[in-house]
Enzyme design. Structure first.
Site, PDB file in Angstrom:
ATOM      1  N   GLN A 145      23.648  24.620 -25.930  1.00 37.88           N
ATOM      2  CA  GLN A 145      24.847  24.561 -25.073  1.00 37.88           C
ATOM      3  C   GLN A 145      24.514  23.784 -23.800  1.00 37.88           C
ATOM      4  O   GLN A 145      23.685  24.210 -22.994  1.00 37.88           O
ATOM      5  CB  GLN A 145      25.337  25.967 -24.698  1.00 37.88           C
ATOM      6  CG  GLN A 145      26.710  25.897 -24.035  1.00 37.88           C
ATOM      7  CD  GLN A 145      27.190  27.205 -23.441  1.00 37.88           C
ATOM      8  OE1 GLN A 145      26.432  27.885 -22.753  1.00 37.88           O
ATOM      9  NE2 GLN A 145      28.443  27.553 -23.675  1.00 37.88           N
ATOM     10  N   TYR A 177      32.337  26.489 -14.913  1.00 39.23           N
ATOM     11  CA  TYR A 177      31.304  25.502 -14.586  1.00 39.23           C
ATOM     12  C   TYR A 177      31.965  24.117 -14.452  1.00 39.23           C
ATOM     13  O   TYR A 177      33.180  24.008 -14.451  1.00 39.23           O
ATOM     14  CB  TYR A 177      30.154  25.585 -15.597  1.00 39.23           C
ATOM     15  CG  TYR A 177      29.496  26.958 -15.507  1.00 39.23           C
ATOM     16  CD1 TYR A 177      28.736  27.295 -14.384  1.00 39.23           C
ATOM     17  CD2 TYR A 177      29.714  27.940 -16.468  1.00 39.23           C
ATOM     18  CE1 TYR A 177      28.187  28.566 -14.250  1.00 39.23           C
ATOM     19  CE2 TYR A 177      29.166  29.212 -16.339  1.00 39.23           C
ATOM     20  CZ  TYR A 177      28.409  29.517 -15.221  1.00 39.23           C
ATOM     21  OH  TYR A 177      27.879  30.777 -15.078  1.00 39.23           O
ATOM     22  N   ARG A 232      33.163  24.549 -25.965  1.00 37.49           N
ATOM     23  CA  ARG A 232      33.614  25.870 -25.530  1.00 37.49           C
ATOM     24  C   ARG A 232      34.569  25.726 -24.357  1.00 37.49           C
ATOM     25  O   ARG A 232      34.255  25.060 -23.367  1.00 37.49           O
ATOM     26  CB  ARG A 232      32.417  26.738 -25.119  1.00 37.49           C
ATOM     27  CG  ARG A 232      32.818  28.183 -24.854  1.00 37.49           C
ATOM     28  CD  ARG A 232      31.615  29.087 -24.612  1.00 37.49           C
ATOM     29  NE  ARG A 232      31.777  30.294 -25.403  1.00 37.49           N
ATOM     30  CZ  ARG A 232      31.379  31.518 -25.019  1.00 37.49           C
ATOM     31  NH1 ARG A 232      30.734  31.682 -23.888  1.00 37.49           N
ATOM     32  NH2 ARG A 232      31.586  32.570 -25.786  1.00 37.49           N
ATOM     33  N   GLY A 275      28.128  38.015 -28.653  1.00 33.63           N
ATOM     34  CA  GLY A 275      27.199  37.852 -27.543  1.00 33.63           C
ATOM     35  C   GLY A 275      26.261  39.039 -27.411  1.00 33.63           C
ATOM     36  O   GLY A 275      25.141  39.047 -27.929  1.00 33.63           O
ATOM     37  N   ARG A 276      26.745  40.088 -26.749  1.00 33.78           N
ATOM     38  CA  ARG A 276      25.875  41.232 -26.452  1.00 33.78           C
ATOM     39  C   ARG A 276      25.332  41.892 -27.719  1.00 33.78           C
ATOM     40  O   ARG A 276      24.199  42.373 -27.722  1.00 33.78           O
ATOM     41  CB  ARG A 276      26.636  42.221 -25.564  1.00 33.78           C
ATOM     42  CG  ARG A 276      26.888  41.663 -24.168  1.00 33.78           C
ATOM     43  CD  ARG A 276      28.019  42.366 -23.467  1.00 33.78           C
ATOM     44  NE  ARG A 276      29.298  42.105 -24.127  1.00 33.78           N
ATOM     45  CZ  ARG A 276      30.465  42.607 -23.746  1.00 33.78           C
ATOM     46  NH1 ARG A 276      30.518  43.413 -22.714  1.00 33.78           N
ATOM     47  NH2 ARG A 276      31.575  42.314 -24.399  1.00 33.78           N
TER      48      ARG A 276
END
Ligand SMILES: Cc1cc2nc3c(=O)[nH]c(=O)nc-3n(C[C@H](O)[C@H](O)[C@H](O)COP(=O)(O)O)c2cc1C
Length: 361
Positions: free
Chosen positions: A99, A180, A226, A316-317
């Protein structure tokens, strides 16, 4: 019937299942060089049964840095580190995309080359925090980029894609999400420019499409994207996200992206959206492969794939805490619980020591 465990072809790559490891920043690259390490390679190799791994966000240049010990993709040492990861994942028959990010205003002078101010589309400071290696500190006051600098950053994205390819990785994901740099250009709360990179929707999206074109030229068919239309991460606001992201996503159909990846709702938070905000409307505007993320559990993921609401589900987690997540979901086995105190920075604890099912037993 297509299930979570059915193979899928994306671009020129075949994935054995539709479970994806979501990008997870862990701040465990080598201190000083920000090169990926053998420990990082072990961590990713442990998770190689994912249909696809998306790496933690990696800095495309020294200018892109916003935190400590996030890996870079711009020095020979860093490329060697990524090669180590690629080889370890491939030895376990996995696939991994890097990424690519530039953090823009989510940084601080103390983290940047020469102690310079962070850069952004416009000089709008974020009410957000950045990790300086020991603690989270307030993001600094950014200055606005000039057009030549924007073009340099586009070239940096292309170079980082080339470096990822040279390292033997399988593709790249453009980080256009979570507040970002790319997201800062897209949304009007952070983009107050009056030149070709601000104002109209086409102008706000120009930087993203410049990046898509530049990295796709480097690596055709191996570029994912993304976006996070409704995330408030890093103090993001847009006056009309359905129109902004509707426009962007419609235009994505002109490019041969491997996939579009979206956290649905606030990443790591609620999947509930305010009235009028609708992920499914945006998702349906995209004609390619759609990767859904955020708050998915086994049932939600299986239903999303079986009903065609998504082609891939990123965890994710759950992947952070379960190296063998694919096997656990296939067997409907219980999951390890993630330890939030070891998410960012540290050593192998809370990183490579989560037990696999047979070890737990
Ligand atoms: C420790 C941690 C680090 C993260 N780092 C990134 C990152 O580098 N890039 C990114 O796009 N999202 C990042 N995220 C967001 C996750 O990819 C994902 O969107 C979020 O955890 C929600 O998915 P989940 O409910 O399956 O955990 C991070 C999340 C966590 C918990």
């Amino acid at each position: 019937m297509t299930t979570l465990f059915s193979p899928l072809r994306i671009g020129t790559l075949t994935l054995p299942n539709r479970l994806v490891m979501s990008p997870l920043t862990r701040n465990r690259a080598a201190a000083g060089t920000n090169a990926p390490t053998a420990l990082n390679a072990t961590y990713y190799a442990q998770r190689a049964s994912a249909g696809l791994i998306i790496s933690e966000a990696t800095d495309i240049s020294a200018d892109a840095v916003g935190g400590v010990r996030a890996p870079g993709t711009y020095t020979p040492q860093q490329i060697d580190g990524w090669r180590q990861i690629a080889e370890a994942v491939h030895a376990r028959h996995g696939r991994i995309f890097a990424q690519l990010w530039h953090v823009g205003r989510i940084s601080h002078a103390s983290l940047r080359p020469g102690g310079a101010a962070p850069v952004a589309p416009s000089a709008v400071q974020a009410k957000a925090r950045v990790f300086d290696g020991t603690q989270f500190i307030a993001a600094g006051q950014p200055r606005a980029l000039d057009v030549d600098e924007i073009r340099t950053i586009v070239r940096d994205f292309a170079l980082a894609a080339r470096n990822a390819r040279e390292a033997g990785l399988d593709g790249i994901e453009i980080h256009g999400a979570n507040g970002y740099l790319i997201d800062q250009f897209l949304q009007d709360g952070t983009n107050r420019r009056t030149d070709d990179y601000g104002g109209s929707l086409a102008n706000r999206a120009r930087f993203l499409f410049d990046v898509i074109e530049a990295v796709s030229a480097e690596w055709p068919g191996r570029v994912g994207l993304r976006l996070a239309p409704f995330s408030q991460a890093n103090d993001m606001t847009d006056s009309d996200p359905m129109t902004t992201f509707g426009y962007v996503i419609e235009r994505l159909n002109d490019y041969p992206l491997a996939y579009l990846h979206m956290p649905e709702g606030h990443p790591g938070g609620s999947r509930d959206l305010q009235p009028g905000h609708d992920v499914q409307v945006l998702r349906r505007a995209f004609k390619g492969m759609y990767m859904a993320n955020n708050g998915y559990d086994r049932d939600l993921a299986m239903t999303a794939i079986e009903t065609g609401r998504a082609d891939l589900i990123a965890f994710g987690r759950a992947f952070l805490a379960n190296p063998d997540l694919v096997e656990r979901l296939a067997r409907n086995a219980p999951l390890n619980v993630p330890d939030t105190t070891t998410f960012y920075g540290g050593d192998m604890r809370g990183y490579t020591d989560y037990p696999r099912l047979e070890m737990a037993a």
